[in-house]
Design an enzyme around this catalytic site. Structure first.
Site, mmCIF file in Angstrom:
data_model
loop_
_atom_site.group_PDB
_atom_site.id
_atom_site.type_symbol
_atom_site.label_atom_id
_atom_site.label_comp_id
_atom_site.label_asym_id
_atom_site.label_seq_id
_atom_site.Cartn_x
_atom_site.Cartn_y
_atom_site.Cartn_z
ATOM 1 N N SER A 169 0.799 -1.042 0.158
ATOM 2 C CA SER A 169 0.202 -0.076 -0.064
ATOM 3 C C SER A 169 0.839 1.229 -0.001
ATOM 4 O O SER A 169 1.502 1.252 -0.953
ATOM 5 C CB SER A 169 -1.050 0.116 1.446
ATOM 6 O OG SER A 169 -1.962 0.847 1.059
ATOM 7 N N ASP A 264 -9.656 -3.975 -5.049
ATOM 8 C CA ASP A 264 -8.934 -3.055 -4.466
ATOM 9 C C ASP A 264 -9.296 -1.647 -5.043
ATOM 10 O O ASP A 264 -9.267 -1.597 -6.435
ATOM 11 C CB ASP A 264 -7.731 -3.472 -4.448
ATOM 12 C CG ASP A 264 -6.570 -2.480 -3.810
ATOM 13 O OD1 ASP A 264 -6.969 -1.580 -3.529
ATOM 14 O OD2 ASP A 264 -5.485 -3.076 -3.273
ATOM 15 N N HIS A 294 -8.131 -4.685 -0.860
ATOM 16 C CA HIS A 294 -6.743 -4.038 -0.492
ATOM 17 C C HIS A 294 -6.253 -4.594 0.921
ATOM 18 O O HIS A 294 -7.217 -4.614 1.773
ATOM 19 C CB HIS A 294 -7.133 -2.425 -0.114
ATOM 20 C CG HIS A 294 -6.006 -1.622 -0.141
ATOM 21 N ND1 HIS A 294 -5.048 -1.303 -1.078
ATOM 22 C CD2 HIS A 294 -5.468 -1.309 1.151
ATOM 23 C CE1 HIS A 294 -4.234 -0.618 -0.602
ATOM 24 N NE2 HIS A 294 -4.323 -0.508 0.915
#
Length: 320
Positions: A169, A264, A294
């Site tokens: 991320s 995501d 995610h």
């Protein structure tokens, strides 16, 4: 995941396995109604995460982990959390996620142990400064400082100066920024590989970020906007390459593995960045996981196991 990651069928709803769909529904149920971090405060939310209140259980701390402190470019102290294989063959600079606001270097020890044991690497995770208390460029500066320190000290500290980098991320974003800064500021292109997990590469917002909406599957559109505003409170040009590496000159960078799930909000970021990596003449692999949300690698599930195996195989290959 498949060897033909852009096959259209992978992105259709019927490609999502039952166990993945159930996990996603459970995550939505778990997260719906949780306090918004920008309302209760970043530190309140960090403490809740430390206590395991929310989608993530309390972090398991490795007895193998050790900490060292290095000095950052601002004269600040930067802790590095180290979990090393018994016989070190290289070093993996790990950068944690959390939207540049949450997360910590000691909140994924089991994952880092797994990487160390299955690749023979010393994993070095950076405790970079977090927004909103320390907005851009503090976090990227700390990751750059950690990379510079490893270039100069990895051989003496670990017995190997064979380096790789990666993260999840925001950590994927910071890994790409670090590669670019090391190339442009120091002329260093010695990283052997980059393991970039569902990173945010366009902080002006890709179509998938804008279109994701309000389903509370870990990361919603509003979450992305709030993270960006905390990280970039004074930055009006969010397509600057140092902010959004999708817009950088990517020539001369190391091989990369880009991994993302189809559920995501940052899906486009990985697809676009992988394409630009290819167009720059760099070696790259793309791994697409049907239904993956995610952060899917941070929860116990089959897709996480598949992604870990793929990432570790990539690191073994590029590290030689």
């Amino acid at each position: 995941m498949t060897d033909n990651p852009l096959r259209p069928a992978l992105f259709r709803p019927d490609a999502i396995a039952e166990d993945t769909a159930k996990l996603n529904d459970a995550l939505v149920d778990l997260m719906t109604g949780l306090p918004e971090w920008w309302k209760v405060g970043a530190e309140y939310t960090r403490e809740a995460r430390r206590q395991g209140l929310g989608p993530f259980p309390p972090a398991i701390k490795s007895p193998r982990a050790r900490m060292i402190i290095i000095t950052g470019r601002d004269g600040n102290e930067i802790p590095l959390r180290i979990i090393a294989a018994d016989q070190v063959r290289g070093v993996y600079l790990h950068i944690h996620g959390g939207g540049w606001v949450l997360g910590a270097a000691d909140q994924q020890d089991p994952m880092l142990e797994h990487i160390a044991d299955n690749t023979g690497l010393a994993v070095v995770s950076v405790e970079y400064r977090l927004a909103p208390e320390h907005p851009y460029p503090a976090g990227p500066d700390d990751c750059e400082s950690a990379a510079v320190w490893l270039v100069n000290n990895a051989k003496a500290e670990f017995g190997s100066d064979v380096l790789s980098v990666g993260g999840e991320s925001a950590g994927g974003h910071l890994s790409a920024v670090t590669l670019l800064r090391m190339r442009d500021r120091y002329g260093y292109t010695g990283f052997r590989g980059a393991n970039l997990m569902y990173g945010a590469f366009d902080l002006s917002m890709t179509p998938s970020q804008v279109a994701f909406g309000n389903r509370r599957l870990v990361l919603r559109t509003i979450d992305i906007q709030q993270f960006y505003n905390a990280f970039l409170p004074t930055i009006t040009d969010r397509r600057m390459p140092d902010v959004s590496p999708l817009y950088a000159d990517l020539k001369g960078l190391c091989p990369a593995l880009f991994s993302v799930g189809t559920q995501d909000a940052l899906l486009d970021d990985t697809l676009f960045m992988h394409a630009r990596w290819v167009a720059a003449g760099n070696e790259t692999e793309l791994a697409v996981y049907p239904g993956g949300a995610h952060g899917f690698t941070l929860f116990p599930n089959r897709l996480a196991d598949e992604a870990a195996a793929r990432s570790e195989a990539f690191l073994r290959k590029v590290m030689g």
